[in-house]
Design a protein around this motif. Structure first.
Motif, PDB file in Angstrom:
ATOM      1  N   ARG A 114     -26.824  14.152  -2.887  1.00 36.36           N
ATOM      2  CA  ARG A 114     -26.849  13.058  -3.852  1.00 36.36           C
ATOM      3  C   ARG A 114     -25.954  13.378  -5.046  1.00 36.36           C
ATOM      4  O   ARG A 114     -25.950  14.507  -5.537  1.00 36.36           O
ATOM      5  CB  ARG A 114     -28.284  12.819  -4.350  1.00 36.36           C
ATOM      6  N   ALA A 115     -25.210  12.379  -5.512  1.00 42.23           N
ATOM      7  CA  ALA A 115     -24.342  12.565  -6.673  1.00 42.23           C
ATOM      8  C   ALA A 115     -24.328  11.287  -7.505  1.00 42.23           C
ATOM      9  O   ALA A 115     -24.370  10.179  -6.971  1.00 42.23           O
ATOM     10  CB  ALA A 115     -22.924  12.926  -6.241  1.00 42.23           C
ATOM     11  N   SER A 116     -24.263  11.488  -8.820  1.00 43.12           N
ATOM     12  CA  SER A 116     -24.237  10.352  -9.759  1.00 43.12           C
ATOM     13  C   SER A 116     -23.457  10.707 -11.011  1.00 43.12           C
ATOM     14  O   SER A 116     -23.895  10.451 -12.137  1.00 43.12           O
ATOM     15  CB  SER A 116     -25.673   9.943 -10.129  1.00 43.12           C
ATOM     16  N   GLY A 117     -22.316  11.329 -10.821  1.00 42.67           N
ATOM     17  CA  GLY A 117     -21.474  11.658 -11.961  1.00 42.67           C
ATOM     18  C   GLY A 117     -22.070  12.665 -12.915  1.00 42.67           C
ATOM     19  O   GLY A 117     -21.648  12.777 -14.063  1.00 42.67           O
ATOM     20  N   GLY A 118     -23.100  13.408 -12.469  1.00 40.99           N
ATOM     21  CA  GLY A 118     -23.694  14.439 -13.301  1.00 40.99           C
ATOM     22  C   GLY A 118     -24.900  13.996 -14.098  1.00 40.99           C
ATOM     23  O   GLY A 118     -25.544  14.825 -14.751  1.00 40.99           O
ATOM     24  N   PHE A 119     -25.260  12.699 -14.067  1.00 42.99           N
ATOM     25  CA  PHE A 119     -26.416  12.232 -14.828  1.00 42.99           C
ATOM     26  C   PHE A 119     -27.710  12.534 -14.085  1.00 42.99           C
ATOM     27  O   PHE A 119     -27.945  11.994 -13.011  1.00 42.99           O
ATOM     28  CB  PHE A 119     -26.323  10.728 -15.096  1.00 42.99           C
ATOM     29  N   THR A 120     -28.506  13.406 -14.632  1.00 36.22           N
ATOM     30  CA  THR A 120     -29.799  13.912 -14.177  1.00 36.22           C
ATOM     31  C   THR A 120     -29.685  14.676 -12.852  1.00 36.22           C
ATOM     32  O   THR A 120     -29.140  14.185 -11.863  1.00 36.22           O
ATOM     33  CB  THR A 120     -30.883  12.813 -14.066  1.00 36.22           C
ATOM     34  N   ARG A 121     -30.222  15.904 -12.860  1.00 34.98           N
ATOM     35  CA  ARG A 121     -30.196  16.729 -11.646  1.00 34.98           C
ATOM     36  C   ARG A 121     -30.890  16.035 -10.482  1.00 34.98           C
ATOM     37  O   ARG A 121     -30.554  16.258  -9.319  1.00 34.98           O
ATOM     38  CB  ARG A 121     -30.872  18.079 -11.910  1.00 34.98           C
ATOM     39  N   ARG A 122     -31.890  15.198 -10.786  1.00 37.43           N
ATOM     40  CA  ARG A 122     -32.620  14.535  -9.706  1.00 37.43           C
ATOM     41  C   ARG A 122     -31.734  13.595  -8.905  1.00 37.43           C
ATOM     42  O   ARG A 122     -32.048  13.288  -7.746  1.00 37.43           O
ATOM     43  CB  ARG A 122     -33.817  13.781 -10.298  1.00 37.43           C
ATOM     44  N   ALA A 123     -30.648  13.133  -9.484  1.00 37.32           N
ATOM     45  CA  ALA A 123     -29.705  12.275  -8.758  1.00 37.32           C
ATOM     46  C   ALA A 123     -28.402  12.996  -8.475  1.00 37.32           C
ATOM     47  O   ALA A 123     -27.434  12.387  -8.019  1.00 37.32           O
ATOM     48  CB  ALA A 123     -29.431  11.001  -9.559  1.00 37.32           C
ATOM     49  N   ASN A 124     -28.371  14.305  -8.714  1.00 33.12           N
ATOM     50  CA  ASN A 124     -27.174  15.114  -8.467  1.00 33.12           C
ATOM     51  C   ASN A 124     -27.571  16.441  -7.824  1.00 33.12           C
ATOM     52  O   ASN A 124     -27.141  17.514  -8.246  1.00 33.12           O
ATOM     53  CB  ASN A 124     -26.420  15.370  -9.774  1.00 33.12           C
ATOM     54  N   SER A 125     -28.392  16.361  -6.802  1.00 33.58           N
ATOM     55  CA  SER A 125     -28.861  17.555  -6.107  1.00 33.58           C
ATOM     56  C   SER A 125     -29.195  17.198  -4.670  1.00 33.58           C
ATOM     57  O   SER A 125     -29.348  16.022  -4.326  1.00 33.58           O
ATOM     58  CB  SER A 125     -30.100  18.129  -6.812  1.00 33.58           C
ATOM     59  N   VAL A 126     -29.329  18.217  -3.865  1.00 31.99           N
ATOM     60  CA  VAL A 126     -29.699  18.017  -2.469  1.00 31.99           C
ATOM     61  C   VAL A 126     -31.211  17.858  -2.374  1.00 31.99           C
ATOM     62  O   VAL A 126     -31.966  18.624  -2.974  1.00 31.99           O
ATOM     63  CB  VAL A 126     -29.247  19.210  -1.613  1.00 31.99           C
ATOM     64  N   LEU A 127     -31.646  16.866  -1.612  1.00 32.20           N
ATOM     65  CA  LEU A 127     -33.061  16.694  -1.307  1.00 32.20           C
ATOM     66  C   LEU A 127     -33.275  17.208   0.117  1.00 32.20           C
ATOM     67  O   LEU A 127     -32.929  16.529   1.093  1.00 32.20           O
ATOM     68  CB  LEU A 127     -33.459  15.228  -1.415  1.00 32.20           C
ATOM     69  N   PRO A 128     -33.842  18.420   0.279  1.00 32.11           N
ATOM     70  CA  PRO A 128     -33.899  19.056   1.603  1.00 32.11           C
ATOM     71  C   PRO A 128     -35.232  18.824   2.314  1.00 32.11           C
ATOM     72  O   PRO A 128     -35.988  19.758   2.558  1.00 32.11           O
ATOM     73  CB  PRO A 128     -33.700  20.528   1.255  1.00 32.11           C
ATOM     74  N   LEU A 129     -35.519  17.590   2.660  1.00 32.60           N
ATOM     75  CA  LEU A 129     -36.796  17.273   3.307  1.00 32.60           C
ATOM     76  C   LEU A 129     -36.650  17.341   4.826  1.00 32.60           C
ATOM     77  O   LEU A 129     -36.627  16.327   5.515  1.00 32.60           O
ATOM     78  CB  LEU A 129     -37.283  15.890   2.871  1.00 32.60           C
TER      79      LEU A 129
END
Length: 333
Positions: A114-129
């Motif tokens: 997931r990427a969002s131009g750096g705004f919030t790690r929750r939208a700029n990190s891998v979700l490994p489910l």
């Protein structure tokens, strides 16, 4: 913590118990004052070449030489919570992720980049489910390159402290040189008691869209770019709450955001201007959002709070929120 059998300390764990929750006691010092011991409870994440790795709820693995063990046993999963709605880790992790929709995403097996131009790690990190579909070494190389291509640091979001969480992945990431930067709690509660709180909700304005006035109070960004509005506005059913400031104020006295997703209502971005604090405005905002969420059929609440935010944790304690699990962001070395 009882380790004895017939009055003797015993090590009753073995490498075959990797992946299970264990309790171990190890010798840390044997000096003139006598022996000193340390107890650790967590998931046994590895046992290689005479060294154990146990990952507790904190997400930071503890390495223990086999020679220092004096006792150990497999223990049951942590006791179930005594308050709040029932929720599995898998359900809650998915609900939390849907509340922070990224601008861009790409699958890697069962993982989600997931990427969002750096705004919030929750939208700029891998979700490994799940399983990335390739060996971990290859998955981490792909993750690092994907974020490098976007001039972003590579983060992976993991969780600990709940049945089915990711202690083994945390330990594996540490073994590959990744380091934990941020830890926060995911808390849950029944929604109706929040909606029943006595609060002047008539002061709260609710909107489906985020505007410049709301963003003027939001402290997570400097000058908001388009990705900020995109992420904040994403989700199944999003509401923004605003308590106007006094005449002449450039920003609202308080704000909040709520994402309604089936039975769940997620609360985030609850902020109060310093000069308006200790007047119950955070409670007012959450009560107004809770009532709106109940109108849409929600019955359970969740939120995320950083482990060192004592003020917010005290507020949420009073509302009945209990910790469900911890989540962490690991960054590539």
């Amino acid at each position: 913590m009882e380790f004895t059998m017939g009055g003797r300390l015993e090590v009753r764990i073995a490498p075959a118990d990797v992946g299970k929750r264990v309790s171990v006691r190890r010798l840390t010092e044997n000096g003139a004052q006598g022996p000193k011991f340390t107890d650790t409870v967590g998931v046994l994440t590895s046992w290689n070449k005479g060294v154990l790795s146990v990952t507790p709820k904190s997400g930071e693995s503890v390495r223990i030489p086999e020679s220092s063990l004096v006792a150990g046993k497999v223990v049951p999963a942590a006791p179930a919570r005594r308050r709040g709605p029932a929720a599995s880790f898998a359900e809650l992790a998915s609900v939390c992720a849907r509340a922070w929709q990224p601008v861009e995403s790409e699958p890697l097996g069962d993982w989600r980049l997931r990427a969002s131009g750096g705004f919030t790690r929750r939208a700029n990190s891998v979700l490994p489910l799940g399983d990335p579909g390739v060996p971990l070494d290859a998955a981490l190389r792909r993750v690092s390159q994907w974020y490098a291509d976007r001039d972003l640091p590579a983060y992976i979001q993991t969780a600990t402290g709940a049945e089915g969480a990711q202690e083994e992945l945390c330990a594996a990431l540490e073994g590959h040189g990744w380091r934990r930067e941020v830890t926060a709690e995911v808390r849950i509660a029944a929604l109706a008691p929040i909606g029943d709180l006595a609060a002047e909700v008539s002061r709260v304005r609710l909107s489906r869209t985020v505007d410049d006035t709301w963003l003027a109070r939001y402290q997570r960004v400097g000058t908001p770019g388009p990705q900020v509005s995109a992420v904040l506005g994403g989700g199944p059913s999003v509401w923004f709450a605003t308590v106007p400031g006094e005449a002449g104020d450039e920003a609202p006295a308080a704000i909040g955001r709520c994402v309604v997703d089936g039975r769940w209502a997620g609360f985030m971005a609850v902020e109060v201007a310093p000069e308006h604090r200790r007047r119950g405005l955070a409670t007012t905002v959450m009560t107004a959002l809770a009532r709106q969420a109940m109108d849409e059929g929600a019955s359970a609440a969740w939120l995320q709070v950083e482990a060192d935010n004592e003020g917010a944790r005290a507020l949420y304690d009073g509302m009945g929120f209990a910790r469900h699990h911890l989540y962490h962001h690991f960054r590539a070395a």
